[in-house]
Design a protein around this motif. Sequence first.
Motif, short mmCIF file in Angstrom:
data_model
loop_
_atom_site.label_atom_id
_atom_site.label_comp_id
_atom_site.label_asym_id
_atom_site.label_seq_id
_atom_site.Cartn_x
_atom_site.Cartn_y
_atom_site.Cartn_z
N LEU A 1 -3.10 20.23 -43.17
CA LEU A 1 -3.58 19.57 -41.96
C LEU A 1 -2.46 18.46 -41.79
O LEU A 1 -2.01 18.16 -40.84
N LYS A 2 -2.30 17.60 -42.96
CA LYS A 2 -1.42 16.59 -42.78
C LYS A 2 -0.21 16.87 -42.38
O LYS A 2 0.62 16.08 -41.77
N ASN A 3 0.45 17.90 -42.99
CA ASN A 3 1.69 18.30 -42.43
C ASN A 3 1.78 18.67 -41.24
O ASN A 3 2.99 18.61 -40.71
N TYR A 4 1.01 18.93 -40.51
CA TYR A 4 1.16 19.40 -38.85
C TYR A 4 1.58 18.12 -38.22
O TYR A 4 1.88 18.24 -37.05
N THR A 5 1.44 16.97 -38.91
CA THR A 5 1.70 15.94 -38.18
C THR A 5 3.33 15.52 -38.21
O THR A 5 4.04 14.62 -37.65
N SER A 6 4.11 16.37 -38.94
CA SER A 6 5.49 16.14 -39.19
C SER A 6 6.51 16.49 -38.34
O SER A 6 5.89 17.33 -37.38
N THR A 7 7.53 15.86 -38.36
CA THR A 7 8.58 16.26 -37.11
C THR A 7 9.06 17.76 -37.16
O THR A 7 9.75 18.16 -36.16
N GLN A 8 8.75 18.64 -38.22
CA GLN A 8 9.00 19.80 -38.15
C GLN A 8 8.24 20.68 -37.09
O GLN A 8 8.59 22.10 -36.74
N TYR A 9 7.32 20.09 -36.56
CA TYR A 9 6.24 20.85 -35.50
C TYR A 9 6.40 20.28 -34.36
O TYR A 9 7.04 19.12 -34.16
N SER A 10 6.35 20.90 -33.26
CA SER A 10 6.32 20.50 -32.05
C SER A 10 5.36 19.45 -31.62
O SER A 10 4.30 19.33 -32.30
N PHE A 11 5.66 18.65 -30.60
CA PHE A 11 4.60 17.49 -30.17
C PHE A 11 3.18 17.96 -29.89
O PHE A 11 2.29 17.19 -30.19
N LYS B 1 -2.51 16.94 -31.76
CA LYS B 1 -3.72 17.41 -32.35
C LYS B 1 -3.96 17.10 -33.68
O LYS B 1 -4.82 16.48 -34.10
N ALA B 2 -3.03 17.08 -34.63
CA ALA B 2 -3.13 16.94 -36.05
C ALA B 2 -3.24 15.43 -36.17
O ALA B 2 -4.19 14.92 -37.14
N PHE B 3 -2.84 14.66 -35.44
CA PHE B 3 -3.01 13.12 -35.37
C PHE B 3 -4.37 12.56 -35.20
O PHE B 3 -4.91 11.77 -35.69
N GLU B 4 -4.85 13.43 -34.04
CA GLU B 4 -6.26 13.17 -33.68
C GLU B 4 -7.21 13.46 -34.88
O GLU B 4 -8.35 12.62 -35.07
N TYR B 5 -7.07 14.49 -35.54
CA TYR B 5 -8.08 14.87 -36.61
C TYR B 5 -7.69 14.00 -37.83
O TYR B 5 -8.67 13.53 -38.57
N VAL B 6 -6.53 13.77 -38.06
CA VAL B 6 -6.06 12.63 -39.26
C VAL B 6 -6.82 11.44 -39.12
O VAL B 6 -7.51 10.71 -39.91
N ALA B 7 -6.83 11.00 -37.63
CA ALA B 7 -7.42 9.78 -37.58
C ALA B 7 -8.99 9.78 -37.60
O ALA B 7 -9.62 8.96 -38.00
N GLN B 8 -9.65 10.87 -37.10
CA GLN B 8 -11.12 11.16 -37.34
C GLN B 8 -11.54 11.10 -38.66
O GLN B 8 -12.57 10.62 -38.85
N LEU B 9 -10.55 11.71 -39.56
CA LEU B 9 -11.21 11.70 -40.86
C LEU B 9 -10.37 10.63 -41.71
O LEU B 9 -10.96 10.66 -43.05
N ASN B 10 -9.93 9.79 -41.06
CA ASN B 10 -9.30 8.54 -41.94
C ASN B 10 -8.53 9.04 -43.05
O ASN B 10 -8.49 8.56 -44.25
N LEU B 11 -7.46 9.96 -42.68
CA LEU B 11 -6.60 10.61 -43.95
C LEU B 11 -5.23 10.22 -43.93
O LEU B 11 -4.14 10.53 -44.27
N TRP B 12 -4.94 8.68 -43.47
CA TRP B 12 -3.79 8.16 -43.47
C TRP B 12 -3.12 7.86 -44.80
O TRP B 12 -3.84 7.38 -45.65
N ASP B 13 -1.90 8.17 -44.86
CA ASP B 13 -1.09 7.85 -45.99
C ASP B 13 0.13 7.57 -45.91
O ASP B 13 0.49 7.54 -44.41
#
Length: 702
Positions: A616-626, A631-643
Motif C-alpha cells: 500500500l505504501k509503495n503505491y505512493t511512489s513515483t514509479q506509479y501514475s498519479f 488514492k494511495a495517499f488518501e488511504y495512508v492519510a486515513q490510517l496515519n501510515l506516514w513514514d
Amino acid sequence: MLYFLRRKLNSEFRSTSAIFIFIFILGIVCTEKLSAQQTHLVNFLKIEATVEPNATKKEVKAHFIGTFQVLKDTDSIFMDAVNISPEAIKSKKFKITANDKKLWLIGDFEKGKTYQANFQYRTKPKQTLYFFGNQIWTQGQGKYTSHWLPSIDDVNDKIEFDLTIIAALEKTVISNGELSSIENKNNKNHWHFNMEQPMSSYLVAFAIGDFDKKELISNSGIPIQLYYKTSDSTNAEPTYRYSKQIFDFLETEIGVPYPWQNYKQVPVRDFLYAGMENTTATFFSEAFMVDTTGFNDRNYINVNAHELAHQWFGNLITEKTNEDHWLQEGFATYYALLAEREIFGDDYYYWQLYQTAEQLKAASDAGKGESLLNAKASSLTFYQKGAWALHILREQIGDEAFKTAIKNYLEKYKFQNVSNTDFLNEVRAISEVDISKFEKDWLHQSAFKAEEAYQSLLKSSFIHNYFEISALRATAMADKKHQLKTALTFPNDFIGQEAIYQLTGAPISETLQLYKKAFESNNLYVRQVMALSLETIPKTLQKEYETLLNDESYVTMEAALYQLAMQFPEKRSQYLDKTIGIDGFQNKNIRQLWLVLALITEDYKDAKKYNFLNELKNYTSTQYSFEVRQKAFEYVAQLNLWDAETLKNLVEACVHPTWRFAKASKALLKNVLREKENREQVKALENEVSEKALNYLNTIVN
C-alpha cells in the motif's frame, strides 16, 4: 492571441556598433507593434527538426531547419522559443539570436523571397515535454510547443512540420503524419515522420515508450493505428471498442473525408488532460485503458470520438481568436455525442443532453451563465453549451441544411482559421430559416435557455417518461409504490436509477419488495445505484447485496466491498477472499481498498508475510501514475501510515506537472505538517528530494 513582449538585447549584440544597435532596436520596435500580426510579414512554410530527448538529463538536443517566405520587406522576424539558444548556425544570409522567449532572425529580408533558418540547439523544457517512467511525451495545448521546438505560439500561423525523433532501439515513437522510415544510426533509431499539410504549432507532438499496436483500415481507406503499452495488451480491445465504427460514422456524418494521411491514438502515463487532438495523433490518459469490466463504468468512447472530431474542428479549421473557441470544443463535444448516440441509442443521447442542461441551468440560475463568445468562458460553456447550441440549430434549420452548411464550412475554410461569423454565414447561405434569434439566444446571451432546452428534450419519449418518475420525488412512498414497481420491471438504465434513488431514506418496511425487485432485474446500473445509495444494509437484504460483488462493474464492486466489510465484520474475511487479486481500474481502486481492509482485519492471513502494508505504501511512489498515487495517499492519510518514504513521495507529488494532483498533494502536506513528528521527518528530507521539490519544501516549511 495577443503578444505581450519584453525584449532584451542579447549579450553578443552589446558589443556591436551604436549604429547597428539603433537599427536593431528600431527593427524590434517595429516588429513589436506587428507581433500579433506577423502573418503579414512572413509565412512559415515548413519546419523540419531532428529531435533527440535525453530522459536522464531531461533535456532535448535538436537540429532545426525552418523555411519561410517573406511577405513584406523587414529587418527582423521572430519565432517563439522558450530558453532555446541556437548553436552551430548554418544560415549565412542573416543573423540568428535569442532571448529567453524568442528566437530572432535579423537581416535584410526582401518581399517575395524564401529563406531557411538552419541551426542546432539544446534546451531543458520546464513544461510541454515530459519524462515519466519509461515514457516521453509532449503536450502543447494552446501555445506551448515553443518550450521544446522553435515555432509560433499563435493558432493563426499554419506550418508543415516534418519531425525526426531519435530514440533507443527498443522504443516505439509516434508523431504527426506518416512514418516514412526508421533509420538505424549509432545504435539508435531515427524515426522519420512526414506531414503533407500545414497545421498550428500547438498540434505538433511526439511520444516515446514501450508500445505495441493494433491496426485497422477505415471504410474510406485511412490507416488507423491504436497503440497500447505492451503490458496492457489484454485491455486493447475493450479500450478501443467501436473505434472503427466511430471513425466511419464521423466521416459520414460530417460529410467531409478525414483530412489527414492516417490516424493514431496513444495512451500515455500522467497525462495532463483526458485527451489531446494532436494532428493525426491523439494522446490520451492511460486511465482510460480498461478491461471488459471497466468498460461498463468509464470507457474511452466519448474521449475517443471527441478528439477524433477535432481532426476536422480545430485541426482542419482552427479558431481565429479565443472568442471563437466554441467552434472547436462545442463542435467536438456535439459530434462525440452523436457518435455515442450511434452506439448507445437515442435514450443515451437525450440523457446526456439532459444532464448537461441541468448543469448549465444551475450555473445560469446562480448568475454564472456565460456567452459562447466570451473568450474567458468556462469549459462547461465552450463544450456543453456549444453542443446544445448545435443541437438547437439543427432542430431549427433541419438535418439536410445543417449537414450541408457544415460540409460547405469545412471545405471553404480547410487549412485556414475561422470565426463565428464565418460559420453563421455558411448557415445563412444554405437555409431560409432566420437564425437571428438563435444567434442572440444561444451565442450572445449569457443565460441558458432552459425552457427551450426542456421543450427539445420532451421530443424524446424516454425523457418524457423519466420526468414522470422524477416528478414523484416529493410524493409519499405509499402513493407511488405502483409507479416505482413498474419502473423497476425490466427497467430502463436511467429511469430505474431514478426509482432507486427515491427509495433512499424511506423505511425498509415500505421499500423491501421494491429493492428485491431491483436486485432481481439484473440491470447493471440499477444494481450499481443500490451499491452506492444503501448506506445501511438491512439484514433482510444482506444476501442480495452480497451478489453485487459478482457484478461486472468496478464501481459497484468497490462500494459493495467497503459497505459489506464495514457493516458485517464477522464475514469480512469471506469478502476479502472473494475479491483477492482484483485490481480494478488503472488506479487500482479495488486492490488498494482490499489492502486497507486486510490490514484492519485481525488475523486475516499473515499481513507481514504478504507485505500488505508495504504494498500500500509503495503505491505512493513515483514509479506509479498519479492516479494510483493519489488514492494511495488518501488511504495512508486515513490510517496515519506516514513514514520517511511516504512523506518523501508526498513532497514530490506537490510539484507534479498535473496541477490537480499537485494541488491535492499540497493541501494534504499542509495538513500532515501539523503533527510535530511529521514536520521533523519532512525537514530531514532535504538531501533526498528533487531540486524542484526542495524549493517547494523550503517555502512551506519556512
